[in-house]
Design an enzyme around this catalytic site. Structure first.
Site, PDB file in Angstrom:
ATOM      1  N   GLY A   1       0.833  -1.203   0.000  1.00 47.71           N
ATOM      2  CA  GLY A   1       0.000   0.000   0.000  1.00 47.71           C
ATOM      3  C   GLY A   1       0.868   1.253   0.000  1.00 47.71           C
TER       4      GLY A   1
ATOM      5  CE1 TYR B   1      -8.295   0.282   8.981  1.00 47.51           C
ATOM      6  CE2 TYR B   1      -8.358   1.443  11.078  1.00 47.51           C
ATOM      7  CZ  TYR B   1      -7.732   1.177   9.873  1.00 47.51           C
ATOM      8  OH  TYR B   1      -6.547   1.802   9.569  1.00 47.51           O
TER       9      TYR B   1
ATOM     10  CB  ALA C   1     -12.257  -7.082  14.274  1.00 44.93           C
ATOM     11  CB  ALA C   2      -8.799  -5.858  10.470  1.00 45.96           C
ATOM     12  CE  LYS C   3      -5.129  -1.410   9.994  1.00 50.47           C
ATOM     13  NZ  LYS C   3      -4.018  -1.718   9.072  1.00 50.47           N
TER      14      LYS C   3
END
Length: 249
Positions: free
Chosen positions: A14, A160, A162-164
């Site tokens: 990214g 977001y 949860a992902a991080k």
């Protein structure tokens, strides 16, 4: 015949815009690595980042793949290493991430899955592939870009957060597995940073919550990442470093 020294690279996923771009440029200035700039959609932005990396006096190249797509990651790196047999990727910055904000009660499964796939599965796909070479060489730097949302949770960002949060846990566990091989694994958790992701936010209102009374700049995050990617940070591993103006620590 004398063995040629390996050509050393740093990868930023990214890396075409925002914090990713700032990290590419800072590493170009500080590290001596050639910079691999990953992008998924915006080739023009990736080429602009490449231009800035080259202006900093360093070589670089762009690599198109979707971190969430394991097949795409493997195919891209297999091909790249075939062309660059004498290369070693010593630094991996897992920066790619997306947000699909909304209240959890109305969250569609595709908004949940796409956010987790990019941040969490993206971390697995890229790091698992490149870590093999680091283990053989007994050196590496893995830096995962997380978020204040992954530490304290943010309403409207359950996916977001949860992902991080998952990447935070993975950072701490992986650091313990590979520390003896001279590979460090750390996470950087930005707060409100001026970028595409925060462009729609009410800065005037939100900065009242921030002790330093402003949003951060991508370059400030990049300086921290650049330090963690250096040999000077060799005794720091398994850490989550907040960079958020004092909003949460």
């Amino acid at each position: 015949m004398e063995k040629q020294p390996k050509k050393k690279y740093a990868l930023v996923t990214g890396g075409s815009r925002g914090i990713g771009r700032a990290i590419c440029i800072q590493l170009a200035k500080d590290s001596g690595y050639s910079i691999l700039i990953n992008y998924n959609h915006n080739e023009a932005a990736a080429l602009e980042t490449l231009k800035e990396v080259e202006n900093a006096g360093t070589k670089g190249e762009i690599l198109k793949f979707d971190v969430a797509n394991a097949e795409s990651v493997q195919k891209t790196f297999d091909g790249w290493f075939q062309k660059n047999e004498n290369a070693v990727i010593e630094v991996v910055i897992n920066n790619a991430g997306i947000n699909k904000d909304g209240l959890f009660v109305w969250m569609k499964s595709e908004d949940w899955n796409s956010v987790l796939n990019t941040s969490l599965n993206g971390f697995y796909n890229v790091t698992n592939y490149l870590m093999q070479q680091m283990l053989v060489n007994k050196y590496g730097r893995i830096i995962n870009m997380v978020s204040v949302s992954g530490l304290k949770g943010t309403a409207g960002q359950v996916n977001y957060s949860a992902a991080k949060g998952a990447v935070v846990g993975a950072t701490k566990a992986l650091a313990q597995e590979i520390a003896k091989r001279n590979i460090t694994v750390n996470a950087v958790a930005p707060g409100f940073i001026n970028s595409d992701m925060t462009a729609g936010l009410d800065e005037k209102e939100l900065k009242k919550m921030i002790p330093v009374n402003r949003f951060g700049e991508a370059e400030e995050v990049a300086h921290l990442v650049s330090f963690l990617a250096s040999k000077n940070a060799s005794y720091i591993t398994g850490e989550v470093i907040n960079i958020n103006g004092g909003i949460y620590s």
